[in-house]
Enzyme design. Structure first.
Site, PDB file in Angstrom:
ATOM      1  CD  GLU A 239      61.559   7.745  39.945  1.00 31.93           C
ATOM      2  OE1 GLU A 239      61.163   6.827  40.753  1.00 31.93           O
ATOM      3  OE2 GLU A 239      61.288   8.899  39.897  1.00 31.93           O
TER       4      GLU A 239
ATOM      5  CD  GLU B  96      64.548  12.338  48.940  1.00 40.76           C
ATOM      6  OE1 GLU B  96      63.629  13.332  48.432  1.00 40.76           O
ATOM      7  OE2 GLU B  96      64.363  11.238  47.940  1.00 40.76           O
TER       8      GLU B  96
ATOM      9  CD  GLU C  87      57.635   6.139  48.384  1.00 40.97           C
ATOM     10  OE1 GLU C  87      57.824   7.432  47.686  1.00 40.97           O
ATOM     11  OE2 GLU C  87      57.582   5.235  47.819  1.00 40.97           O
TER      12      GLU C  87
END
Length: 406
Positions: A261, A315, A324
């Site tokens: 990531e 998301e 986030e």
């Protein structure tokens, strides 16, 4: 722009510029209630030239949608499954249900068991990690799949005790026993060592001292490792080389390191410095260019970068700060969250300087977050605890060095 129009657009781009990105990895998260179908995600993955996808579970809808696309998949077993996977019978049942049916049409090449387990300070999880990995590997062996599917786990950079300079990279003493057990497993089975690395958190935690150009692969003075005399002009490379040094110090010099990531958010809260579309474009766009140019790190110039960008989509249901929910390269409607600026004329070659190092990506005694920047609810139940601390291995650069950089 609706989906049919956009898919036509990205298909044209993929055909026109097939050489601009090679071996690009992308994280495909699904903590949202407005994402396109997996079938609609296929052309988006191809449009950025991604040939590898990291999935946080083994969603059969996704695996079926990518059948016969030649895209390689890494599928995940969340932390909540570790205890259950210690039982070889359970592990074999999981592999038979979630992996075997999709082979060979979908190219599942790896299973990562647990996410950043060793830095969660939870012995109920860490004690289960190696037995779970061994059971899953045994299941693959019993089913004749061990030659095509490896078993690994992901780690936070918080496993490092020291990472400046990169040549002095060392793992935390308190994690040495379980870490060495997993390293032995990697060496015996031929699986890669996975690290989640986020220069963004170094900048977010200390924007006054961490030069933005250094973390975004922009032209900057860079730094020289005083031991190796290698030059670094971006933080990600120095983070990677610190991991290489830590591994070499334990006798695992040849163990491959993959960045499972890394990414940069395009939006954040007021206290999240640097979370802008412009910075996300520079970080992710330059990361992709570096991978396409097959540029190794200063310490390993001949090793291909294996990096998974986080993430495919924004998301909207992820917990935590605004950032986030804004790591995606694409919005849920399939349009780009920002332009990546990738053209045939600006692909980076091995000798092109876009970035190459770091000026001290985690020093001795850094702050240690509970989880990484982008662990998932299906992977870890402690995501929000991470935000009680200041970053993902916060880079605290010596003042003397800062003065030479800014």
């Amino acid at each position: 722009m609706d989906f049919p129009e956009f898919f036509c657009y990205v298909s044209i781009l993929a055909c026109l510029f097939p050489i601009m990105v090679n071996s690009i990895g992308i994280n495909y998260g699904q903590i949202a209630n407005n994402l396109p179908s997996p079938e609609d995600a296929v052309p988006l993955v191809k449009s950025i030239g991604a040939t590898k996808v990291k999935l946080y579970d083994a969603d059969p809808r996704v695996l079926k949608a990518f059948a016969n696309t030649d895209v390689e998949f890494m599928v995940g077993l969340g932390n909540e499954y570790l205890d259950k996977m210690r039982d070889p019978t359970n592990a074999q049942a999981w592999v038979k249900e979630n992996v075997q049916p999709h082979l060979p049409a979908t190219k599942i090449t790896s299973i990562f068991v647990g996410n950043e387990v060793l830095t969660l300070n939870d012995t109920s999880l860490s004690d289960c990690l190696l037995p779970a990995m061994q059971s899953v590997h045994a299941a693959l062996l019993n089913l004749g799949l061990d030659k095509q599917v490896t078993v690994t786990t992901t780690h936070s950079l918080a496993i490092l005790q020291t990472s400046y300079p990169s040549s002095a990279g060392a793992f935390r003493e308190d994690l040495m026993d379980p870490l060495c057990e997993t390293l032995n497993f990697h060496q015996k089975t031929g699986s890669p060592f996975l690290i989640n690395a986020y220069p963004y958190f170094a900048y977010k935690g200390n924007p006054e001292q961490v030069p933005l150009d250094f973390v975004l692969f922009q032209p900057n003075q860079g730094v020289t490792d005083p031991q190796t005399h290698l030059d670094y002009d971006n933080m990600l490379y120095a983070q990677i080389d610190a991991v290489y040094s830590a591994l070499a110090s334990l006798g695992y010099k040849k163990l491959p390191v993959h960045i499972s990531e890394t990414g940069w958010p395009s939006k954040g809260d007021e206290d999240e410095a640097g979370a802008t579309p412009e910075n996300a474009e520079k970080y992710n766009g330059n990361s992709i260019k570096l991978m396409s140019g097959k540029t190794g790190t200063p310490m390993r110039p001949n090793s291909d970068l294996n990096i998974y960008i986080f993430a495919l989509f924004n998301e909207n249901m992820k917990p935590g700060p605004t950032s986030e929910r804004n790591y995606g390269l694409f919005k849920p409607d399939g349009t780009p969250a920002y332009p990546l600026g990738i053209t045939p004329n600006n692909v980076v070659g091995r000798n092109t300087t876009v970035g190459g190092g770091s000026f001290g990506n985690a020093v001795t005694n850094p702050y240690y977050p509970m989880s990484s920047s982008t662990g998932y609810m299906s992977i870890s139940s402690t995501r929000q605890q991470r935000y009680q601390l200041l970053g993902h291995v916060l880079l605290m650069v010596p003042l003397l060095m800062i003065k030479t950089l800014v």
